[in-house]
Design a protein around this motif. Structure first.
Motif, short mmCIF file in Angstrom:
data_model
loop_
_atom_site.label_atom_id
_atom_site.label_comp_id
_atom_site.label_asym_id
_atom_site.label_seq_id
_atom_site.Cartn_x
_atom_site.Cartn_y
_atom_site.Cartn_z
N TYR A 1 -3.28 3.62 -2.71
CA TYR A 1 -3.33 2.60 -3.75
C TYR A 1 -2.80 1.30 -3.16
O TYR A 1 -1.78 1.28 -2.47
CB TYR A 1 -2.47 3.00 -4.95
N TYR A 2 -3.52 0.19 -3.42
CA TYR A 2 -3.12 -1.14 -2.94
C TYR A 2 -2.90 -2.06 -4.14
O TYR A 2 -3.59 -1.96 -5.16
CB TYR A 2 -4.23 -1.78 -2.10
N GLU B 1 -13.72 2.86 -1.04
CA GLU B 1 -12.72 2.10 -1.79
C GLU B 1 -13.34 1.48 -3.03
O GLU B 1 -14.50 1.05 -3.01
CB GLU B 1 -12.14 1.00 -0.90
N ILE C 1 -5.29 9.63 0.41
CA ILE C 1 -5.64 8.71 -0.68
C ILE C 1 -4.62 7.58 -0.67
O ILE C 1 -3.50 7.73 -0.17
CB ILE C 1 -5.65 9.42 -2.05
N THR D 1 0.23 5.34 0.59
CA THR D 1 -0.74 6.33 1.06
C THR D 1 -0.12 7.72 1.02
O THR D 1 1.08 7.89 1.32
CB THR D 1 -1.18 6.02 2.50
N GLU E 1 -12.30 -1.64 -5.78
CA GLU E 1 -11.40 -2.77 -5.98
C GLU E 1 -11.61 -3.35 -7.37
O GLU E 1 -12.75 -3.54 -7.82
CB GLU E 1 -11.65 -3.86 -4.95
N SER F 1 -6.20 -4.84 -7.60
CA SER F 1 -5.75 -3.48 -7.30
C SER F 1 -6.90 -2.77 -6.61
O SER F 1 -8.07 -2.99 -6.93
CB SER F 1 -5.38 -2.72 -8.57
N ARG F 2 -6.56 -1.89 -5.67
CA ARG F 2 -7.57 -1.16 -4.91
C ARG F 2 -7.18 0.31 -4.79
O ARG F 2 -5.99 0.63 -4.67
CB ARG F 2 -7.78 -1.77 -3.52
N TYR F 3 -8.19 1.17 -4.79
CA TYR F 3 -7.99 2.61 -4.61
C TYR F 3 -8.94 3.09 -3.54
O TYR F 3 -10.11 2.68 -3.52
CB TYR F 3 -8.29 3.36 -5.92
N ARG F 4 -8.46 3.96 -2.65
CA ARG F 4 -9.35 4.43 -1.60
C ARG F 4 -9.05 5.86 -1.21
O ARG F 4 -7.97 6.40 -1.45
CB ARG F 4 -9.25 3.55 -0.35
N GLU G 1 0.83 -1.20 0.00
CA GLU G 1 0.00 0.00 0.00
C GLU G 1 0.87 1.25 0.00
O GLU G 1 1.86 1.34 0.73
CB GLU G 1 -0.90 0.01 1.24
#
Length: 263
Positions: free
Chosen positions: A92-93, A132, A90, A81, A134, A109-112, A79
């Protein structure tokens, strides 16, 4: 303060409403990639955080169709941040899995975005919100999937104790599960703070299933996880713990580790 509170609350409700209008399905169960309870505090403005979350399942589920399901599976998430403001970040994973005897493979992939409201202690309960998206890995020939997650973040200090509670709402925005409805989950922790260098905690994670029709108790997923947070140095933190499944559908024993570098 009341005017500011109403303004912040309207902004949150509008944001949540926008996600609701886009959504029309169900997301996955407990996110074993990231067994984490989110606290009220966010990254500071201009601050970066690099984190790795890893879990290893050494006892899988007890469900008859898949006894000891996922035994030997390792999940690892990286991750990044960034603190956009002192109250909003914000991230990104990138998620990977490794089955026993195999190599690591990309999983999602994930965005939050995560934000908090007011300063700590200004309200009886400190609170924030989290949204989030995904994008799971898609196998050739399958319909692409997109999943959404909304969390509320509630925190309360009692002397040396801190209680964090994250009600979680998930559903699929696109893909084969998009017609099944919102899913209700939770993550919560009770943390004792005897020192700034180490803090024992007890975490709980769970998934009740679709809100309109909860799964039977034995088919729900619930975990209890004792752990310890460590401060290893300036800007360097770690968490080590073990998690135990409380139902047959839950993976029965996992080792979990997190390491974080703030700069």
């Amino acid at each position: 303060m009341i005017t500011m509170f109403r303004s912040n609350l309207r902004a949150v409700l509008h944001g949540l409403g926008a996600v609701v209008l886009l959504a029309s399905g169900e997301a996955s169960a407990i996110n074993y990639f990231e067994l984490e309870v989110y606290p009220y505090k966010t990254a500071n403005r201009g601050e970066f955080e690099i984190e790795n979350f890893t879990t290893h399942t050494n006892r899988g589920t007890k469900d008859p169709p898949a006894p000891d399901g996922n035994k030997g599976l390792t999940r690892s998430t990286f991750e990044l941040t960034y603190g956009v403001t002192d109250k909003t970040e914000i991230a990104y994973y990138r998620d990977y899995t490794r089955a026993r005897g195999e190599h690591f493979e990309y999983a999602a992939s994930r965005y939050r975005v995560r934000t908090r409201f007011f300063e700590k202690g200004e309200l009886p309960v400190d609170f924030g919100a989290y949204a989030e998206l995904e994008y799971p890995r898609t196998v050739a020939g399958e319909e692409k999937a997109v999943e959404g997650e909304l969390r509320l973040i509630l925190e309360k200090d009692f002397g040396r104790w801190t209680f964090d509670f994250n009600p979680i709402f998930e559903r699929a925005l696109k893909g084969p599960d998009r017609a099944q409805g919102w899913e209700l989950q939770y993550a919560m922790s009770l943390i004792y703070r005897p020192s700034e260098y180490w803090q024992p905690r007890l975490d709980l994670f769970g998934d009740f299933g679709p809100i309109r029709n909860f799964e039977p108790r034995d088919e729900q997923k619930h975990l209890i996880s004792p752990a310890i947070d460590f401060r290893l140095g300036r800007g360097l933190f770690a968490t080590l713990g073990v998690a135990f499944g409380l139902t047959d559908a839950t993976e029965q024993r996992l080792l979990r580790a997190r390491i974080e570098w703030e700069f």
